[in-house]
Design a protein around this motif. Structure first.
Motif, PDB file in Angstrom:
ATOM      1  N   GLU A  62       0.921  -1.068   0.163  1.00 53.72           N
ATOM      2  CA  GLU A  62       0.015   0.162  -0.140  1.00 53.72           C
ATOM      3  C   GLU A  62       0.932   1.169  -0.394  1.00 53.72           C
ATOM      4  O   GLU A  62       0.401   2.072  -0.716  1.00 53.72           O
ATOM      5  N   GLU A  63       2.235   1.252   0.464  1.00 55.31           N
ATOM      6  CA  GLU A  63       2.788   2.529   0.509  1.00 55.31           C
ATOM      7  C   GLU A  63       3.289   2.562  -0.416  1.00 55.31           C
ATOM      8  O   GLU A  63       3.420   3.751  -1.047  1.00 55.31           O
ATOM      9  N   ASN A  64       3.641   1.244  -1.412  1.00 53.98           N
ATOM     10  CA  ASN A  64       4.463   1.592  -3.065  1.00 53.98           C
ATOM     11  C   ASN A  64       3.370   2.184  -3.676  1.00 53.98           C
ATOM     12  O   ASN A  64       3.680   2.694  -4.773  1.00 53.98           O
ATOM     13  N   ILE A  65       1.827   1.708  -3.664  1.00 56.23           N
ATOM     14  CA  ILE A  65       0.755   2.387  -4.512  1.00 56.23           C
ATOM     15  C   ILE A  65       1.058   3.819  -4.207  1.00 56.23           C
ATOM     16  O   ILE A  65       0.481   4.725  -5.457  1.00 56.23           O
ATOM     17  N   GLN A  66       1.172   4.226  -3.564  1.00 60.11           N
ATOM     18  CA  GLN A  66       1.238   5.637  -3.536  1.00 60.11           C
ATOM     19  C   GLN A  66       2.326   6.340  -4.184  1.00 60.11           C
ATOM     20  O   GLN A  66       2.046   7.270  -5.194  1.00 60.11           O
TER      21      GLN A  66
ATOM     22  N   LEU B 178       4.584   7.710   3.832  1.00 60.81           N
ATOM     23  CA  LEU B 178       4.207   6.858   3.260  1.00 60.81           C
ATOM     24  C   LEU B 178       2.967   6.290   4.524  1.00 60.81           C
ATOM     25  O   LEU B 178       2.620   4.725   4.080  1.00 60.81           O
ATOM     26  N   ARG B 179       3.219   6.246   6.035  1.00 60.13           N
ATOM     27  CA  ARG B 179       2.058   5.620   6.899  1.00 60.13           C
ATOM     28  C   ARG B 179       2.353   6.443   7.557  1.00 60.13           C
ATOM     29  O   ARG B 179       3.182   7.690   7.633  1.00 60.13           O
ATOM     30  N   ASP B 180       1.498   6.077   8.702  1.00 55.77           N
ATOM     31  CA  ASP B 180       1.566   7.066  10.256  1.00 55.77           C
ATOM     32  C   ASP B 180       2.913   7.349  10.595  1.00 55.77           C
ATOM     33  O   ASP B 180       3.673   6.304  11.560  1.00 55.77           O
ATOM     34  N   ASP B 181       3.363   8.280  10.672  1.00 58.91           N
ATOM     35  CA  ASP B 181       4.743   8.220  12.296  1.00 58.91           C
ATOM     36  C   ASP B 181       5.603   7.609  11.335  1.00 58.91           C
ATOM     37  O   ASP B 181       6.622   7.085  11.701  1.00 58.91           O
ATOM     38  N   GLN B 182       6.332   7.845   9.805  1.00 57.40           N
ATOM     39  CA  GLN B 182       7.177   7.478   9.019  1.00 57.40           C
ATOM     40  C   GLN B 182       8.801   7.928   9.508  1.00 57.40           C
ATOM     41  O   GLN B 182       8.273   9.402   9.069  1.00 57.40           O
ATOM     42  N   LYS B 183       9.564   7.012   9.727  1.00 53.46           N
ATOM     43  CA  LYS B 183      10.193   8.351   9.561  1.00 53.46           C
ATOM     44  C   LYS B 183      11.416   6.969   8.913  1.00 53.46           C
ATOM     45  O   LYS B 183      12.034   6.419   8.606  1.00 53.46           O
ATOM     46  N   ASP B 184      12.728   7.750   8.210  1.00 53.36           N
ATOM     47  CA  ASP B 184      13.960   7.243   7.650  1.00 53.36           C
ATOM     48  C   ASP B 184      14.151   6.099   8.451  1.00 53.36           C
ATOM     49  O   ASP B 184      14.749   4.623   7.790  1.00 53.36           O
TER      50      ASP B 184
END
Length: 555
Positions: A373-377, A467-473
């Motif tokens: 789902e992240e990659n769809i964005q 690409l999702r909630d509260d995501q960090k590298d």
């Protein structure tokens, strides 16, 4: 002391394959040299065809085109007292194709010298198309003996020794020496070695300009017989310099003194990105570039480089928010676009994401959301940018950096979509440093505005793909300072895991990063070209197999 010679150095920007327009440029330069009463015009290696011509030189029609160009250049030199002209061409020696330098004078090719050493490492594979020659002998020219060493010949002692042993008065180096960080110092050190060995002055004439992944910085120079430097031409711009020489006690001395522009590391890297993009866009006739401006530092720096290279009117930035895009990112992207003066649009992709949820819902029923789902964005953003590119003709500039490309922290057919990348060979910590540099400096010749063009919040906030909630590298990767050090060791230095661990890194973490590096090779094979900045870039420099069972440490 008596007059000896006036040599006109032509640091030109040739276009690979554009034989006619390259000859037009050489003719213009030659006419300038006539007006300046020059005796000799020195152009870079393969100046008639551009460098590197690669397999173009295997086409018989291309070689016939080059032969016609030589006839044209012979014509412009006809007439007593006109300057001699040294140009570079691919040329057959019998049935052997060689990399040649021609001395043309008074309508005739007076001498030919073939490249003695062919580079066949890193970005070079000249042995694929050319054959090496014996060590060169001097050319006779107006009472002097010119020692011509073509590019790679300078990096070994055999050509210089042959020329000196056979009475050369001066070493001339027509070259196409591509940039990577610290390359200027390496060239100067090698040139001084040849001067020290031969006790002859040396003239180094380099190409300028971008060619696919390579960029040439110029920075031509003259060394005296004692190793001191009398002439330095500018980096990162076409340039021309009439050097005047005197002869006393059988020794040539350059009486011309000139200090050119050779920037420090950060500015050097920035100028490399600017020139590479300028020439890639202009030589391929794109009307401009499109950039997905996310509010993050990579896209902001890419946009700044694009504006400095092309001007703000040629850069179109697009923010493509989803429900995970923070208000902070939206305002940061808008502020960056405003500071750069570019066209800026917002195209929300949430409707597209919802449509894909509906389309795939029956197939994904009962499964948890994950990177799919992240990659769809990301792929929807790529689709939007490629659609705009198709409609309006501008090239999509991708924005991923070398740290991300190393470990596969990028989405194939998503944020990897595009035609070129200026950050592909720039590690993340250098992205931060370059952004700070650009906010305090305008590059020489840059077309962008002065002042802060990358809002400070973009530089200081934690990097995130959002690409999702509260995501960090750093949820997926080590801190960039540590990651970049590991990657420089693994990629640039080819060090084993055990030696990298000795630098203070966790053994299991280094092994994980090595594994990610190898399994991301298939992605990098499908990534757009990007300018070479480091000693070893992904692409021509580093050719690893996709199917690869080797690891230097067990995970």
């Amino acid at each position: 002391m008596t007059y000896a010679l006036k040599i006109y150095l032509a640091q030109i920007n040739a276009t690979v394959g554009a034989v006619d327009s390259n000859c037009d440029r050489i003719s213009e330069i030659y006419n300038d040299a006539i007006r300046l009463s020059a005796d000799l015009v020195l152009t870079p290696e393969l100046s008639v065809v551009g460098y590197p011509p690669e397999d173009l030189v295997l086409k018989p029609f291309f070689i016939r085109k080059v032969e016609s160009a030589i006839e044209r250049l012979k014509t412009i030199t006809k007439g007593e007292g006109k300057p001699g002209l040294i140009v570079g061409v691919p040329k057959y020696d019998g049935d052997i194709l060689r990399n040649a330098s021609l001395l043309i004078e008074n309508g005739e090719v007076q001498a030919v010298r073939y490249k003695h050493k062919l580079p066949n490492y890193g970005v070079f594979d000249e042995k694929r198309v050319f054959t090496e020659a014996e060590a060169p002998l001097p050319m006779d020219f107006r009472g002097l003996k010119l020692g011509v060493m073509v590019c790679e010949d300078m990096w070994f002692d055999s050509a210089a020794k042959s020329l000196a042993d056979n009475g050369a008065d001066i070493l001339l180096v027509p070259t196409c020496s591509p940039y990577h960080e610290h390359k200027y110092d390496e060239r100067l050190a090698v040139a001084r070695e040849r001067v020290s060995e031969t006790k002859l002055p040396l003239v180094f004439c380099n190409q300028i300009g971008g060619q696919d992944e390579l960029v040439f910085d110029g920075a031509s120079f003259v060394l005296e017989a004692d190793g001191s430097q009398s002439v330095q031409m500018d980096s990162w711009a076409e340039g021309f310099c009439l050097t005047e020489w005197r002869k006393e006690d059988d020794k040539l001395t350059c009486v011309t003194k000139s200090d050119g522009y050779v920037p420090e590391r950060m500015e050097d890297i920035y100028q490399a990105m600017v020139l590479a993009l300028t020439d890639y866009v202009h030589k391929n006739r794109f009307p401009g570039v499109l950039i997905g401006l996310s509010g993050g530092i990579d896209s902001a720096l890419s946009a700044a480089v694009a504006v400095d290279a092309l001007g703000p009117d040629k850069v179109h930035c697009v923010m493509m928010p989803t429900k995970y895009t923070s208000g902070e990112s939206i305002s940061d992207a808008e502020a960056c676009a405003k500071a750069l003066g570019v066209q800026y649009d917002t195209i929300a992709i949430k409707p597209g994401v919802d449509a894909f949820d509906d389309m795939l819902g029956p197939v994904f029923e009962g499964l948890d959301a994950d990177t799919t789902e992240e990659n769809i964005q990301s792929r929807l953003r790529g689709l939007v940018l490629m659609s705009l590119s198709n409609k309006f003709g501008k090239m999509v500039l991708t924005t991923g950096n070398k740290s991300e490309m190393s470990v596969g922290y990028a989405t194939l057919y998503g944020d990897m979509c595009g035609g070129y990348s200026v950050l592909k060979d720039v590690y993340k910590m250098d992205v931060f440093a370059l952004s700070h540099w650009r906010n305090t400096s305008v590059p020489k010749g840059g077309l962008g505005p002065a002042g802060i063009v990358i809002p400070e919040n973009i530089i200081t906030k934690p990097p995130s793909a959002e690409l999702r909630d509260d995501q960090k590298d750093e949820d997926s990767l080590p801190p960039y300072e540590a990651l970049d050090d590991m990657l420089r060791c693994l990629v640039d230095e080819e060090m084993p895991v055990s030696e990298i661990v000795e630098r203070g890194h966790d053994a299991s973490e280094v092994a994980r990063i090595e594994h990610l590096l190898y399994i991301a090779e298939y992605k990098r094979r499908q990534s757009p070209p990007g300018v070479k900045i480091t000693r070893k870039n992904f692409g021509r420099d580093r050719r690893y197999p996709i199917t690869n069972g080797f690891r230097s440490a067990e995970r």
